[in-house]
Design a protein around this motif. Structure first.
Motif, mmCIF file in Angstrom:
data_model
loop_
_atom_site.group_PDB
_atom_site.id
_atom_site.type_symbol
_atom_site.label_atom_id
_atom_site.label_comp_id
_atom_site.label_asym_id
_atom_site.label_seq_id
_atom_site.Cartn_x
_atom_site.Cartn_y
_atom_site.Cartn_z
ATOM 1 N N ASN A 1 -6.042 15.897 1.445
ATOM 2 C CA ASN A 1 -5.007 15.254 2.252
ATOM 3 C C ASN A 1 -5.596 14.801 3.575
ATOM 4 O O ASN A 1 -6.221 15.588 4.280
ATOM 5 N N ASN A 2 -5.421 13.549 3.890
ATOM 6 C CA ASN A 2 -5.816 12.984 5.171
ATOM 7 C C ASN A 2 -4.523 12.551 5.858
ATOM 8 O O ASN A 2 -3.900 11.573 5.445
ATOM 9 N N LYS A 3 -4.111 13.303 6.856
ATOM 10 C CA LYS A 3 -2.825 13.056 7.513
ATOM 11 C C LYS A 3 -2.947 11.875 8.478
ATOM 12 O O LYS A 3 -3.702 11.919 9.439
ATOM 13 N N ILE A 4 -2.178 10.830 8.216
ATOM 14 C CA ILE A 4 -2.142 9.630 9.040
ATOM 15 C C ILE A 4 -0.762 9.551 9.675
ATOM 16 O O ILE A 4 0.249 9.664 8.991
ATOM 17 N N LYS A 5 -0.748 9.348 10.984
ATOM 18 C CA LYS A 5 0.523 9.329 11.706
ATOM 19 C C LYS A 5 0.597 8.102 12.613
ATOM 20 O O LYS A 5 -0.393 7.692 13.204
ATOM 21 N N VAL A 6 1.789 7.543 12.708
ATOM 22 C CA VAL A 6 2.080 6.402 13.583
ATOM 23 C C VAL A 6 2.932 6.912 14.737
ATOM 24 O O VAL A 6 3.862 7.685 14.526
ATOM 25 N N ASP A 7 2.610 6.487 15.943
ATOM 26 C CA ASP A 7 3.422 6.857 17.104
ATOM 27 C C ASP A 7 4.613 5.905 17.165
ATOM 28 O O ASP A 7 4.509 4.788 17.665
ATOM 29 N N ALA A 8 5.751 6.344 16.642
ATOM 30 C CA ALA A 8 6.939 5.486 16.556
ATOM 31 C C ALA A 8 7.472 5.110 17.930
ATOM 32 O O ALA A 8 8.159 4.099 18.076
ATOM 33 N N ARG A 9 7.137 5.889 18.936
ATOM 34 C CA ARG A 9 7.581 5.544 20.299
ATOM 35 C C ARG A 9 6.901 4.278 20.814
ATOM 36 O O ARG A 9 7.381 3.648 21.744
ATOM 37 N N SER A 10 5.800 3.891 20.196
ATOM 38 C CA SER A 10 5.075 2.695 20.613
ATOM 39 C C SER A 10 5.544 1.439 19.892
ATOM 40 O O SER A 10 5.054 0.345 20.181
#
Length: 94
Positions: free
Chosen positions: A61-70
């Motif tokens: 698992n490679n956890k990819i996250k987007v900063d939704a505040r941006s």
């Protein structure tokens, strides 16, 4: 100098050498969006909303996250976090 050109999903990316697995994150039409890989800033999306991540761990698992505040106020995304699991020396799209 060393580097790589990766053609994936009809897009061409210039990057550092790809030695194991890689992934492309796409947030359509949203440029300059910060993308995190295992909670560390890995880069920003390009003008088309794409970012190549050249060093994913294969079969894990490679956890990819987007900063939704941006995100711009008029844009939304389905998921803020995804797990990419590529095969060895292959690419994955997320």
């Amino acid at each position: 100098t060393s580097g790589a050109l990766v053609l994936f999903n009809h897009d061409l990316f210039a990057t550092r050498p790809v030695e194991q697995s890689f992934g492309v994150v796409q947030v359509p039409r949203v440029h300059n969006l910060p993308i995190y890989y295992n909670n560390q800033l890995i880069g920003y999306t390009d003008t088309q909303g794409n970012l190549l991540i050249p060093d994913l761990l294969p079969y894990q698992n490679n956890k990819i996250k987007v900063d939704a505040r941006s995100l711009p106020l008029n844009d939304t995304i389905d998921k803020e976090e995804i797990n990419l699991i590529p095969y060895y020396r292959s690419g994955v799209f997320g």
